[in-house]
Design an enzyme around this catalytic site. Sequence first.
Site, PDB file in Angstrom:
ATOM      1  N   LYS A 168      62.761 123.195  55.883  1.00 52.88           N
ATOM      2  CA  LYS A 168      62.267 123.319  54.514  1.00 52.88           C
ATOM      3  C   LYS A 168      61.348 122.142  54.147  1.00 52.88           C
ATOM      4  O   LYS A 168      61.169 121.215  54.925  1.00 52.88           O
ATOM      5  CB  LYS A 168      63.444 123.417  53.542  1.00 52.88           C
ATOM      6  CG  LYS A 168      64.281 124.681  53.741  1.00 52.88           C
ATOM      7  CD  LYS A 168      63.464 125.934  53.486  1.00 52.88           C
ATOM      8  CE  LYS A 168      64.286 127.207  53.437  1.00 52.88           C
ATOM      9  NZ  LYS A 168      64.765 127.694  54.719  1.00 52.88           N
TER      10      LYS A 168
HETATM   11  C1  PLP Z   1      64.735 132.828  50.862  1.00 54.50           C
HETATM   12  C2  PLP Z   1      65.914 132.062  51.409  1.00 54.50           C
HETATM   13  N1  PLP Z   1      67.044 132.012  50.702  1.00 54.50           N
HETATM   14  C3  PLP Z   1      68.109 131.325  51.135  1.00 54.50           C
HETATM   15  C4  PLP Z   1      68.089 130.655  52.323  1.00 54.50           C
HETATM   16  C5  PLP Z   1      69.322 129.946  52.781  1.00 54.50           C
HETATM   17  O1  PLP Z   1      69.166 128.561  52.845  1.00 54.50           O
HETATM   18  P1  PLP Z   1      70.246 127.664  53.586  1.00 54.50           P
HETATM   19  O2  PLP Z   1      69.937 127.691  55.040  1.00 54.50           O
HETATM   20  O3  PLP Z   1      70.070 126.288  52.982  1.00 54.50           O
HETATM   21  O4  PLP Z   1      71.580 128.228  53.276  1.00 54.50           O
HETATM   22  C6  PLP Z   1      66.937 130.669  53.106  1.00 54.50           C
HETATM   23  C7  PLP Z   1      66.914 129.941  54.373  1.00 54.50           C
HETATM   24  O5  PLP Z   1      66.037 129.941  55.155  1.00 54.50           O
HETATM   25  C8  PLP Z   1      65.809 131.392  52.638  1.00 54.50           C
HETATM   26  O6  PLP Z   1      64.670 131.460  53.355  1.00 54.50           O
END
Ligand code: PLP
Length: 387
Positions: free
Chosen positions: A187
Amino acid sequence: MTEQKFLPFALPDIGEDEINEVVDALRSGWVTTGPKTKQFEADFAAFIGDGVEAIAVNSATAGLHLALEAVGIGPGDEVIVPSYTFTATAEVVRYLGAHPVCVDVDAATFNIRPEAIRAAITPKTKAIMPVHFAGLACDMDAIIAIAREHKLKIVEDAAHAMPTYYKGKLIGTLDSDVTVFSFYANKTMTTGEGGMVVSKNKDIIARCKVMRLHGISRDAFDRYTSKTPAWYYEVVAPGYKYNMPDTAAAMGIHQLKKINAFLAKRETLAARYDEALADLPLILPVRPVDAGSNHAWHLYPVRLKPEAGISRDDFIVRMAELGIGCSVHFIPLHRQPVWRDGYGLKREDFPVADAAFEAEVTLPLYTRMTDDDQRRVIAAVREVLGK
Ligand SMILES: Cc1ncc(COP(=O)(O)O)c(C=O)c1O
């Protein structure tokens, strides 16, 4: 070109400040949620501004789960999500026994379409989860208006949107109920794994804080630093184990300090791609049209036009042969067995998301990319497309 080092699709940008702060956490004795997490939360809330509070969690997925629970989503409820997203957006709805209702997206932005939201509302609909795809804000004015009209909650999935401005306001400060950011490894800023729940609503923040740690009314740091006996705690709800450790927050403190510099670098890379790829048979990402809005450029998604004469899958193989890592965002939810079969989703009901997926390739874009790295990507794209 092939003898050069493989250029990955994404890389974190970790400096000595992050490393020293993590070492400091390790030496301090506080390796779980403690002073560094408190500082990271305070710094993050100050960055977002407008009186928000921030709760650090161990992933955005955890944060989205907490957020939906805190706004009262429960068994049988319906929550509207875009099909064009990562499975995390929908899976957290299921955690609560509720149902994700997938809708199609806008052909230019890949973001959820307000008209599609409107069409999907039933008496069971309780919330909308806009996903700011790639770092470009959804049409939040329209979404907020629909939510007000139908008394729906809004939980923003801002995993890609750090920092994204929408008409002069940062995502996290809009009139939704909760916003959740991701600090996953790829990210725009990272804590390895991690996320942040942001809200102006004190009840939601209080609920997320309790549910983040087993439903315990006081977290470990509060217990060990307050005057009442450290061993005493009360469990007020069956909560989860979603707290962020100080080892992760240590990274976050310094990543946050660099976020505007990171954004500037991402903008430069995106602008260079825009220019260098403009004459190719590609649909390039759109930029925000509103004054005061930006793109966070978490991703640089392009689509192959039919006249490119190569499939997306073959394009990625050819790029890999030239030493360049690409990715695909996203395999839409209506194509994933769990959602497709579980809810009888059909490709023809998501024509935009489906066509976007068929043609989409995400090119490498990260702050550690050098000019040479980007030139290699551009040269490879041109070679694969016969230019
Ligand atoms: C649109 C979206 N929502 C949620 C997430 C989940 O993030 P995390 O890996 O921090 O749980 C991601 C992860 O890539 C994502 O692309």
